[in-house]
Design an enzyme around this catalytic site. Structure first.
Site, PDB file in Angstrom:
ATOM      1  N   LEU A 193      48.084  39.350  36.860  1.00 46.43           N
ATOM      2  CA  LEU A 193      48.136  39.951  35.535  1.00 46.43           C
ATOM      3  C   LEU A 193      49.560  40.449  35.330  1.00 46.43           C
ATOM      4  O   LEU A 193      50.218  40.873  36.282  1.00 46.43           O
ATOM      5  CB  LEU A 193      47.168  41.136  35.428  1.00 46.43           C
ATOM      6  CG  LEU A 193      45.666  40.845  35.532  1.00 46.43           C
ATOM      7  CD1 LEU A 193      44.877  42.155  35.478  1.00 46.43           C
ATOM      8  CD2 LEU A 193      45.210  39.911  34.422  1.00 46.43           C
ATOM      9  N   ASP A 194      50.028  40.418  34.087  1.00 49.47           N
ATOM     10  CA  ASP A 194      51.344  40.967  33.814  1.00 49.47           C
ATOM     11  C   ASP A 194      51.379  42.445  34.191  1.00 49.47           C
ATOM     12  O   ASP A 194      50.346  43.126  34.205  1.00 49.47           O
ATOM     13  CB  ASP A 194      51.679  40.823  32.325  1.00 49.47           C
ATOM     14  CG  ASP A 194      51.798  39.376  31.896  1.00 49.47           C
ATOM     15  OD1 ASP A 194      52.078  38.527  32.751  1.00 49.47           O
ATOM     16  OD2 ASP A 194      51.592  39.103  30.694  1.00 49.47           O
ATOM     17  N   LYS A 195      52.562  42.943  34.456  1.00 48.82           N
ATOM     18  CA  LYS A 195      52.730  44.334  34.865  1.00 48.82           C
ATOM     19  C   LYS A 195      51.995  45.292  33.921  1.00 48.82           C
ATOM     20  O   LYS A 195      51.296  46.206  34.369  1.00 48.82           O
ATOM     21  CB  LYS A 195      54.218  44.682  34.915  1.00 48.82           C
ATOM     22  CG  LYS A 195      54.510  46.143  35.195  1.00 48.82           C
ATOM     23  CD  LYS A 195      56.007  46.429  35.171  1.00 48.82           C
ATOM     24  CE  LYS A 195      56.288  47.911  35.381  1.00 48.82           C
ATOM     25  NZ  LYS A 195      57.748  48.214  35.341  1.00 48.82           N
TER      26      LYS A 195
END
Length: 315
Positions: free
Chosen positions: A149-151
């Site tokens: 998942l993106d940050k």
């Protein structure tokens, strides 16, 4: 020089320990001289220390290994841990674990946590936290991480605790049998439901961004409207593929970027400020790699997105 024999690469020259360039080395390159004085280190490691300003000649940092020495100079190597070593260091970081057995961990990742170490984020990551929670994960590639998942995206991630489980989950992802559903707040008003089938690749000019591009990798996102608010829409998004920034890129492609998205979004007067892309991985489903059972989990909206929806409802 007292260099331990067990693992020479663990040795770092002490700041109190001086090295001197022999007079016989006059006219040679600094990197060549260092290689002779510190033969236990690779040329790449020595070059990295030089470029990082960690090699001092007569008290001044020198960043070019090709610089010639005159002989007699003092040398100081201020060695620091390699970034790759930091990336593999266990860190005591709390994790919200929704499921755990001998094969799997299911994590509810908070926004702001990087999943896998990379440029500018070599510590404090999910990988560091996993290695602390289960040291055996050091023997599994990427500490068992099979998708990201993106940050600044919150929500569900599955981690494999064995190589066999990781192999099975990767095959499930490739076969598109892993079910991943997200909640997203998009700018503007959408109706009903739809599907975006548009290939995604690196932006041709801005290389840090992704974009819908001809010749990109296949990417399919299904979406449906869950609620409409003043100037924004709450969506449920289901992925068939897992490309980098997929939902963010596809919604921007439709002209409805996610609220708060710093890369693909835009500021809209009258809409609340939101410090990250309004995206949450809410549901995850898969086949257990050992038992064959069909499993699924849900993660409620984090507090910041709940407050965002309340603000939109109030508007």
């Amino acid at each position: 020089m007292n260099i331990p024999e067990e693992n020479p690469d663990d040795y770092s020259p002490s700041p109190d320990e001086g090295l001197w360039v022999p007079e016989t080395e006059a006219g040679r390159r600094l990197d060549q001289v260092l290689a002779g004085l510190l033969p236990r280190y690779s040329r790449n490691r020595l070059q990295g220390w030089i470029k990082a300003g960690q090699v001092l000649v007569d008290g001044e940092p020198v960043r070019e290994g090709k610089r010639k020495v005159r002989g007699g100079e003092s040398l100081l190597v201020v060695a620091m841990p390699d970034q790759e070593l930091l990336a593999q260091t266990p860190e005591d970081i709390p994790l919200e674990v929704l499921f755990e057995d001998e094969s799997l961990l299911v994590i509810n990742k908070p926004a702001g946590m990087v999943v896998h170490p990379g440029s500018g984020n070599w510590s404090g990551t999910l990988m560091n936290a996993l290695l602390h929670r289960d040291p055996r994960l050091a023997g599994v590639p990427r500490a068992g991480i099979v998708h990201r998942l993106d940050k600044d995206t919150s929500g569900l991630l599955v981690v494999a605790r064995t190589l066999a489980a990781q192999t099975d989950l990767v095959r499930q992802l490739q076969a598109r049998t892993v079910k991943r559903e997200y909640l997203a707040v998009a700018i503007g008003t959408l109706e009903g439901q739809g599907c975006v089938d548009a290939p995604i690749g690196r932006h041709p000019v801005q290389r840090t961004r992704m974009a819908v591009v001809q010749g990109g990798k296949p990417a399919i996102t299904h979406y449906r409207v869950l609620a409409c608010h003043a100037g924004a829409t709450l969506l449920g998004c289901r992925l068939e593929t897992g490309r980098t920034h997929q939902i963010r890129v596809h919604m921007a492609f439709l002209g409805h970027p996610l609220l708060g998205d710093p890369v693909y979004g835009r500021t809209v007067p009258g809409l609340p400020d939101f410090p990250r892309q309004a995206l949450h991985a809410a549901r995850l489903g898969l086949i257990h790699p050992v038992s064959g059972a069909s499993l699924s989990w849900e993660a409620p909206l984090p507090e910041d997105m709940q407050e965002l929806l309340h603000a939109l409802q109030g508007a």
